[in-house]
Design an enzyme around this catalytic site. Structure first.
Site, PDB file in Angstrom:
ATOM      1  N   SER A 166      48.185  38.111  34.755  1.00 28.06           N
ATOM      2  CA  SER A 166      49.533  37.652  35.052  1.00 28.06           C
ATOM      3  C   SER A 166      50.356  38.726  35.760  1.00 28.06           C
ATOM      4  O   SER A 166      51.051  38.456  36.756  1.00 28.06           O
ATOM      5  CB  SER A 166      50.234  37.216  33.755  1.00 28.06           C
ATOM      6  OG  SER A 166      51.518  36.723  34.007  1.00 28.06           O
ATOM      7  N   GLY A 213      53.442  29.995  37.526  1.00 28.24           N
ATOM      8  CA  GLY A 213      54.569  30.660  36.890  1.00 28.24           C
ATOM      9  C   GLY A 213      54.735  32.102  37.356  1.00 28.24           C
ATOM     10  O   GLY A 213      55.858  32.589  37.529  1.00 28.24           O
ATOM     11  N   ASP A 214      53.609  32.788  37.584  1.00 27.48           N
ATOM     12  CA  ASP A 214      53.666  34.153  38.103  1.00 27.48           C
ATOM     13  C   ASP A 214      54.263  34.155  39.512  1.00 27.48           C
ATOM     14  O   ASP A 214      55.068  35.030  39.860  1.00 27.48           O
ATOM     15  CB  ASP A 214      52.266  34.767  38.142  1.00 27.48           C
ATOM     16  CG  ASP A 214      51.609  34.822  36.777  1.00 27.48           C
ATOM     17  OD1 ASP A 214      52.334  34.971  35.773  1.00 27.48           O
ATOM     18  OD2 ASP A 214      50.372  34.717  36.715  1.00 27.48           O
ATOM     19  N   ALA A 215      53.841  33.181  40.324  1.00 30.38           N
ATOM     20  CA  ALA A 215      54.358  33.084  41.688  1.00 30.38           C
ATOM     21  C   ALA A 215      55.857  32.801  41.670  1.00 30.38           C
ATOM     22  O   ALA A 215      56.618  33.370  42.471  1.00 30.38           O
ATOM     23  CB  ALA A 215      53.613  31.993  42.451  1.00 30.38           C
TER      24      ALA A 215
END
Length: 294
Positions: free
Chosen positions: A37, A246-248
């Protein structure tokens, strides 16, 4: 410069080609790519703002290859090395939803980070995976507190309902209180588990700014528990894999916030960055290795 503290591991991504048939064969495509992540956020932010990654990998060829690949995205990489490099198996069903089997190995062994590694940094971000257990938990809390003492904004991603349940909700809230992040990111499931999906006192206690993502439904931004923005998500065709979305989003949101953009503009930037990863296995900038074709 943005600093991201977190995991750098190998992802083994399994795209099921049909509904999973328990106890027997299920047709699938298998990919190997760079993951973690923290590394995902760093790589996806690097094209938007200067970025440094801080983490730990094994004393092995896999660790060296992952560091080199992350550096190729433009990220400045600072890692400790011990043990063996971690890996995560991600089973992605035909609807794009994931089930993850993490073996964090060296990634969870980050310990006593040199405070000099955040010299010159304008923002520090950390996925909550780093809070799972010591030694990384203690090292991460200490580093984020040092950042706060220096006046550096800090953001934290709730990361996973499984992680939150494993730490315990009270334990997680206590850790967050110690860190005192400026911004907290959560998806719909994480927000509901934490009791912050609708904002209010619980959201305000978590962080001054809480960003809740609801998949294809509008993202919401709460400031001191009050809803200040509800931002629609543009439809994305051809979604195959939610890994790293979500990381992006965090990468796009933070880069926009560092430029001084408001909550709505930051959400839109996060949506655009998330959309860029939804049709591919994982988030690596290099072509994933399709094991079926190798």
């Amino acid at each position: 410069m943005l600093a991201v503290v977190g995991d750098l591991v190998e992802d083994v991504v399994v795209w099921a080609s049909e509904p999973v048939r328990r106890g027997t064969d299920t047709a699938a495509r298998v990919f190997r790519t760079r993951g973690g992540s923290g590394a995902n956020v760093a790589a996806l932010a690097a094209g938007l703002t200067p970025t440094r990654f801080i983490g730990c990998v094994g004393e092995d060829a896999a660790g060296s290859a992952l560091v080199a690949e992350l550096e190729r995205t433009g990220v400045e990489v600072r890692v400790q090395r011990r043990g063996r490099t971690g890996a995560v198996v991600l089973l992605v069903d035909v609807d794009g939803e994931r089930t993850m089997f993490p073996d964090r190995a060296a990634a969870a062994m980050l310990d006593r980070v040199d405070p000099g590694w955040i010299d010159g940094i304008g923002w520090v971000h950390a996925p909550a995976y780093g809070l799972e257990r010591d030694p990384m938990r203690g090292a991460l809390v200490a580093l984020l507190r040092t950042a706060r003492e220096r006046g550096i904004p800090v953001s934290l991603d709730a990361s996973s309902t499984g992680l939150l349940a494993g730490i315990g909700l009270d334990g997680f809230r206590a850790l967050v209180s110690t860190i005192a992040p400026d911004v907290c990111f959560a998806n719909d499931d994480e927000a509901r588990l934490l009791g912050i999906a609708e904002g209010g006192e619980a959201a305000g206690a978590l962080a001054p700014v809480v960003v809740v993502k609801h998949g294809p439904a509008p993202s919401e931004v709460f400031e001191d528990g009050r809803l200040v923005a509800r931002v629609p998500v543009e439809p994305v065709p051809g979604i195959r894999d939610l890994t790293g979305a979500g990381d992006a989003f965090a990468a796009g949101w933070i880069a926009a916030a560092m430029r001084g953009e408001d909550a709505e503009a930051a959400c839109l930037a996060g949506h655009r960055r998330a959309a860029s990863v939804l049709g591919s296995p994982g988030t690596s900038s290099m072509p994933a290795i399709d094991v079926n074709q190798s």
